[in-house]
Design a protein around this motif. Sequence first.
Motif, short mmCIF file in Angstrom:
data_model
loop_
_atom_site.label_atom_id
_atom_site.label_comp_id
_atom_site.label_asym_id
_atom_site.label_seq_id
_atom_site.Cartn_x
_atom_site.Cartn_y
_atom_site.Cartn_z
N GLU A 276 18.35 37.62 -87.87
CA GLU A 276 19.33 37.75 -88.94
C GLU A 276 20.75 37.58 -88.41
OE1 GLU A 276 20.65 37.52 -92.42
OE2 GLU A 276 18.51 37.90 -92.20
N LYS A 277 21.02 38.15 -87.22
CA LYS A 277 22.34 38.04 -86.62
C LYS A 277 22.68 36.57 -86.34
CE LYS A 277 22.97 39.09 -82.27
NZ LYS A 277 23.06 39.83 -81.01
N LYS A 278 21.72 35.83 -85.81
CA LYS A 278 21.96 34.41 -85.51
C LYS A 278 22.09 33.59 -86.79
CE LYS A 278 19.83 34.58 -80.95
NZ LYS A 278 18.63 34.29 -80.13
N GLU A 279 21.29 33.92 -87.80
CA GLU A 279 21.38 33.19 -89.06
C GLU A 279 22.72 33.42 -89.74
OE1 GLU A 279 18.09 33.91 -91.63
OE2 GLU A 279 16.67 32.78 -90.39
N SER A 280 23.34 34.58 -89.48
CA SER A 280 24.65 34.84 -90.08
C SER A 280 25.71 33.86 -89.58
CB SER A 280 25.10 36.29 -89.82
OG SER A 280 25.50 36.47 -88.47
N LEU A 281 25.44 33.24 -88.40
CA LEU A 281 26.35 32.20 -87.89
C LEU A 281 26.42 31.01 -88.84
CD1 LEU A 281 25.21 32.09 -84.15
CD2 LEU A 281 27.44 32.84 -84.94
N LEU A 282 25.31 30.75 -89.52
CA LEU A 282 25.22 29.58 -90.39
C LEU A 282 25.80 29.84 -91.77
CD1 LEU A 282 21.54 28.61 -89.47
CD2 LEU A 282 23.66 27.79 -88.41
N VAL A 283 26.14 31.09 -92.05
CA VAL A 283 26.74 31.44 -93.35
C VAL A 283 28.24 31.27 -93.22
CG1 VAL A 283 27.09 33.26 -95.05
CG2 VAL A 283 24.90 33.06 -93.87
N VAL A 284 28.75 30.19 -93.80
CA VAL A 284 30.17 29.90 -93.67
C VAL A 284 30.75 29.54 -95.02
CG1 VAL A 284 30.03 29.14 -91.27
CG2 VAL A 284 29.70 27.48 -93.10
N SER A 285 32.05 29.75 -95.14
CA SER A 285 32.78 29.26 -96.30
C SER A 285 33.29 27.88 -95.95
CB SER A 285 33.94 30.19 -96.65
OG SER A 285 33.47 31.46 -96.98
N ALA A 286 32.49 26.86 -96.21
CA ALA A 286 32.84 25.50 -95.82
C ALA A 286 34.14 25.08 -96.48
CB ALA A 286 31.72 24.54 -96.20
N GLY A 287 34.84 24.17 -95.81
CA GLY A 287 36.09 23.66 -96.38
C GLY A 287 37.32 24.24 -95.74
N PHE A 288 37.13 25.13 -94.73
CA PHE A 288 38.26 25.74 -94.06
C PHE A 288 38.25 25.37 -92.59
CE2 PHE A 288 37.64 28.50 -97.69
CZ PHE A 288 38.94 28.65 -98.14
N ASP A 289 39.41 25.16 -92.04
CA ASP A 289 39.59 24.98 -90.62
C ASP A 289 40.15 26.28 -90.07
OD1 ASP A 289 40.35 24.42 -88.05
OD2 ASP A 289 41.36 22.53 -88.51
N GLU A 290 39.36 26.98 -89.23
CA GLU A 290 39.79 28.30 -88.78
C GLU A 290 41.06 28.26 -87.95
OE1 GLU A 290 37.31 29.15 -84.71
OE2 GLU A 290 36.31 29.54 -86.60
N GLU A 291 41.46 27.07 -87.48
CA GLU A 291 42.69 26.98 -86.69
C GLU A 291 43.93 26.88 -87.58
OE1 GLU A 291 42.58 27.43 -83.45
OE2 GLU A 291 40.41 27.60 -83.65
N VAL A 292 43.73 26.56 -88.85
CA VAL A 292 44.86 26.39 -89.75
C VAL A 292 45.27 27.73 -90.33
CG1 VAL A 292 45.66 25.35 -91.90
CG2 VAL A 292 44.24 24.02 -90.33
#
Length: 466
Positions: A276-292
Amino acid sequence: MNGTAGICNHCRNTIREKEKMSRHISTGPSSFIPENEIIGAMPLSDSTVMLLDEEFSGRMDNLTQVMGLHPHYLQAFLRCHYYLLRMDGPLPLHYRHYIAIMAAARHQCSTLVCHHVQEFEQIGVCSDWLRGLEFCPQRLRNLNEINKILAHRPWLITKQHIQALVKTGEHSWSLAELVHAVVLLAHFHALASFVFGSGVNPDPEVTEVNGVTGDLCPPVMKGLCTCHLTNSNQANGNPNTGSELEALMERMKRLLEEREDDDASEEEMFTRFEKEKKESLLVVSAGFDEEVVPPSPVARFVDDPSFGYQDFARHGEDNPPTFKAQDYSWEDHGFSLVNRLYSDIGHLLDDKFRTACDLTYYNMASHEGVDTSMLRRALFNYVHCMYGIRYDDYDYGEVNQLLERSLKVYIKTVTCYPERTTCRMYESYWHQFRHSEKVHVNLLLMEARMQAELLYALRAITHYMT
């Protein structure tokens, strides 16, 4: 319209429709919830009304109106909130509000920042501090490091961070003062999650204070392409929508039956957590650049704005050790430490945690007489799982069974980078559920996040003390 340049026609039209809706809804306490579903909710107890009189001169601001959908929780929240900010404690009043500003600014939560800027101004001292962090005392600036780590990656906090604060000569903090500050930081980080997750609107009388505007929606959200969030069961006439609730009820029933027959070994339970911990890596809010880092009206209260959330276990990196709840729990360790260093706050925090987790009306959407404890624990433990905290008596296989992907996206966004939360995310899950039930989800996320931050911070303080 500039804000919709470069996105698909479907999402451009959706955004325009949402903007029309938000103009209609935004006059109430929440931009996500129709005003008539908030006004006239359950009556408040006399003790809650008394707290409102003390804190808000009897007026319920937008935040407390949304929380008022759950009066029992609101009472526990107000008792703790009032004690942290008003009652006798290690820190002076103006420090408390300034720390609240620093914490809320980490998530660009101008709604909270504006409120506490106003509170700070009313105290009538050290007004220069409101010009930005460089104008406040070095002692407060020394909290910047622990503020950003607690807000975004609390598992990185060590006893060295504590030592740096309590052994800095003339700028040092006592352990009691530091515990008060840490609880304030965690409280307002988590409260920012609730504000964004519930679409709480700024209060009109504090929408512009000292040059800080209370715009709930950061510029980065205006043109987000949201196709990836569209759920196949959207409540737009799709015949599958009606079966969503029934399927969840059936999964809960099946899991309850399987619990009695499941004799999984300790190794198997650990494997389920790791999965479950590793699968949480795949849960993302697509469309964002974390560097911005989008421009923010509260930037002057933020140090190192590029520092943000990163997954607890990132791909290709040495994983930090799992936080085993049996080794350091709130009930057995955190509660007693915080209560010893900051009298009575442990009891108030404990009451707030328990109230959110135990709160139930024994219904789910249109179904009555339902035991929702399994679902509530899955929500709380999923947040802790994302923060690397494991309960060895919990089967993390239940999380995948109970929390659909769109709900996981919402949970991760609200918990880890709440300033990215959109109305579309809020609407993407549990289509047949009441708004009050979704607000209850946000209460659970808020308390799970706050407890996770406190566990890491208090463990570091314990390590320093021993």
